[in-house]
Design a protein around this motif. Structure first.
Motif, PDB file in Angstrom:
ATOM      1  N   PRO A 119      -4.681  63.235  -8.812  1.00 30.32           N
ATOM      2  CA  PRO A 119      -3.592  62.980  -7.851  1.00 30.32           C
ATOM      3  C   PRO A 119      -2.373  62.219  -8.391  1.00 30.32           C
ATOM      4  CG  PRO A 119      -5.640  61.854  -7.201  1.00 30.32           C
ATOM      5  CD  PRO A 119      -5.898  62.496  -8.517  1.00 30.32           C
ATOM      6  N   GLU A 120      -1.416  62.048  -7.486  1.00 26.95           N
ATOM      7  CA  GLU A 120      -0.245  61.184  -7.708  1.00 26.95           C
ATOM      8  C   GLU A 120      -0.717  59.747  -7.977  1.00 26.95           C
ATOM      9  OE1 GLU A 120       1.752  60.160  -4.029  1.00 26.95           O
ATOM     10  OE2 GLU A 120       3.693  59.932  -5.016  1.00 26.95           O
ATOM     11  N   LEU A 121      -0.046  59.046  -8.888  1.00 30.98           N
ATOM     12  CA  LEU A 121      -0.365  57.652  -9.215  1.00 30.98           C
ATOM     13  C   LEU A 121      -1.878  57.458  -9.315  1.00 30.98           C
ATOM     14  CD1 LEU A 121       2.216  55.698  -6.985  1.00 30.98           C
ATOM     15  CD2 LEU A 121       2.429  56.290  -9.390  1.00 30.98           C
ATOM     16  N   THR A 170      -3.421  51.538  -7.714  1.00 30.11           N
ATOM     17  CA  THR A 170      -3.224  51.557  -6.271  1.00 30.11           C
ATOM     18  C   THR A 170      -1.825  52.105  -5.969  1.00 30.11           C
ATOM     19  OG1 THR A 170      -3.327  50.174  -4.293  1.00 30.11           O
ATOM     20  CG2 THR A 170      -2.277  49.191  -6.215  1.00 30.11           C
ATOM     21  N   PHE A 171      -1.614  52.533  -4.725  1.00 29.81           N
ATOM     22  CA  PHE A 171      -0.270  52.996  -4.337  1.00 29.81           C
ATOM     23  C   PHE A 171       0.589  51.746  -4.089  1.00 29.81           C
ATOM     24  CE2 PHE A 171       3.082  54.669  -1.681  1.00 29.81           C
ATOM     25  CZ  PHE A 171       3.421  55.809  -2.384  1.00 29.81           C
ATOM     26  N   PHE A 172       1.068  51.143  -5.179  1.00 31.90           N
ATOM     27  CA  PHE A 172       1.728  49.824  -5.090  1.00 31.90           C
ATOM     28  C   PHE A 172       3.038  49.817  -4.301  1.00 31.90           C
ATOM     29  CE2 PHE A 172       4.838  50.722  -8.380  1.00 31.90           C
ATOM     30  CZ  PHE A 172       4.196  51.672  -9.168  1.00 31.90           C
ATOM     31  N   PHE A 211      -1.050  63.897  -4.327  1.00 31.15           N
ATOM     32  CA  PHE A 211      -0.446  63.152  -3.208  1.00 31.15           C
ATOM     33  C   PHE A 211      -1.244  61.911  -2.818  1.00 31.15           C
ATOM     34  CE2 PHE A 211      -3.170  64.571   0.368  1.00 31.15           C
ATOM     35  CZ  PHE A 211      -3.720  65.749  -0.117  1.00 31.15           C
ATOM     36  N   ASN A 212      -0.513  60.982  -2.167  1.00 32.47           N
ATOM     37  CA  ASN A 212      -1.078  59.784  -1.515  1.00 32.47           C
ATOM     38  C   ASN A 212      -0.418  59.759  -0.143  1.00 32.47           C
ATOM     39  OD1 ASN A 212      -2.074  57.247  -3.690  1.00 32.47           O
ATOM     40  ND2 ASN A 212      -1.085  59.062  -4.524  1.00 32.47           N
ATOM     41  N   THR A 213      -1.117  60.180   0.878  1.00 36.18           N
ATOM     42  CA  THR A 213      -0.490  60.279   2.207  1.00 36.18           C
ATOM     43  C   THR A 213      -1.210  59.389   3.207  1.00 36.18           C
ATOM     44  OG1 THR A 213       0.347  62.502   1.792  1.00 36.18           O
ATOM     45  CG2 THR A 213       0.037  61.892   4.091  1.00 36.18           C
TER      46      THR A 213
HETATM   47  N1  CDT Z   1       3.433  59.461  -1.709  1.00 37.86           N
HETATM   48  C1  CDT Z   1       4.160  60.097  -0.783  1.00 37.86           C
HETATM   49  O1  CDT Z   1       5.152  60.728  -1.097  1.00 37.86           O
HETATM   50  N2  CDT Z   1       3.746  59.960   0.479  1.00 37.86           N
HETATM   51  C2  CDT Z   1       4.494  60.459   1.587  1.00 37.86           C
HETATM   52  C3  CDT Z   1       4.267  59.556   2.748  1.00 37.86           C
HETATM   53  C4  CDT Z   1       5.494  59.403   3.511  1.00 37.86           C
HETATM   54  S1  CDT Z   1       5.339  58.163   4.745  1.00 37.86           S
HETATM   55  C5  CDT Z   1       6.811  57.358   4.517  1.00 37.86           C
HETATM   56  C6  CDT Z   1       4.142  61.885   1.980  1.00 37.86           C
HETATM   57  O2  CDT Z   1       5.069  62.660   2.204  1.00 37.86           O
HETATM   58  O3  CDT Z   1       2.968  62.217   2.134  1.00 37.86           O
END
Ligand code: CDT
Length: 300
Positions: A45-47, A51-53, A192-194
């Protein structure tokens, strides 16, 4: 048929106290599983390494330098490069990059089966905000921690397969997929980190997963390409992120999906010619696209 074995290595949360060595150990365990299954390419994944700092405010972003990589490869991640070379399996992962001249990017690399970096992408759509929002349950300060990527949307030759990379929020933007599709991409990989809740929003919780899958499935279909989308998910430093790691065909259909929020590997044998039906039909760009009418897309 042109067969390719794509593996996605979803990762559960990586907490602040986790060392790079511990994270790389978890990555290697999944890398081994994917290699044993015959993977050509394993995507993380992303990063991946931290951690997602950007969810934490710092007045001075340089106090977060420990989260950035200043060289790639470096000793902590070298075992991944060695494994790739020894087992002839490529990989891709995301990390925070700090360049020699002080630029910070949210970056993903593509490493081939000889352990060489053959592609690099720096995230273009940086979501969230620039200023501290003290009342928010968490911050999304990517605009403060990173600069907009300066490498464009590249497509890279991976042993004869055209691979493009997007990072997280990019997957919500049709322009990102289209730029890759115009370069005849075969496989688009997305880390991704969502979070399950947008900061400050009162969106219904189920919509985070719905919009994730909607964007990736539409992106695959409208690009006539395969999409591999891989999460860092579950609880990380007390914050929850969705999973939803999936391999999506050029039909827009999901062919394999993770339903848990743990370290999990999925792997599919995919036929890269499946998109040809769409490329030569509905989405035959040279006869059906009307770029002469799309000027507004780059004017605003
Ligand atoms: N890491 C990332 O890009 N996350 C965003 C969350 C947005 S909430 C401000 C995403 O689009 O999943």
């Amino acid at each position: 048929m042109r067969m390719f074995t794509l593996a996605l290595a979803q990762m559960a949360g990586i907490n602040t106290e986790d060392t790079r060595e511990a994270v790389v150990g978890r990555m290697l365990a999944m890398f081994e599983k994917a290699a044993a299954g015959g993977a050509d390419l394993v995507v993380f994944p992303e990063l991946t390494l931290t951690t997602f700092f950007p969810r934490t405010y710092r007045e001075d972003v340089s106090t977060a330098d420990e989260y950035y990589e200043t060289a790639m490869p470096n000793p902590a991640v070298q075992p991944l490069f060695d494994f790739a070379k020894e087992h002839e399996v490529g990989f891709s992962f995301g990390y925070a990059e700090l360049t020699e001249d002080g630029h910070r990017f949210n970056t993903q690399i593509l490493v081939d089966k000889t352990g060489e970096i053959v592609g690099k992408y720096r995230k273009i759509h940086l979501p969230g905000h620039l200023e501290h929002i003290p009342d928010a349950p968490y911050q999304h300060l990517e605009k403060s921690y990173f600069e907009v990527g300066d490498l464009g949307f590249g497509v890279f030759d991976f042993h004869g397969v055209e691979v493009g990379m997007l990072i997280c929020n990019d997957r919500r933007w049709p322009e990102a997929y289209r730029t890759l599709a115009l370069q005849d991409v075969d496989v688009i990989v997305i880390g991704f980190n969502t979070p399950d809740q947008s900061p400050g929003g009162d969106e219904q919780p189920h919509l985070a997963m719905f919009h994730h899958l909607l964007s990736c499935q539409a992106g695959a279909y409208q690009s006539s390409a395969w999409v591999g989308t891989v999460a860092k998910c579950g609880y990380e430093d007390g914050h929850h992120m969705i999973g939803g790691t999936a391999i999506i065909a050029p039909t827009g259909e999901i062919v394999s999906r993770v339903f848990d929020e743990k370290d999990s590997v999925i792997l599919s044998d995919i036929d890269l010619t499946l998109g040809d039906f769409y490329k030569n039909g509905t989405f035959r760009y040279e006869i059906h696209r009307r770029p002469e009418t799309y000027g507004l897309l780059t004017e605003r």
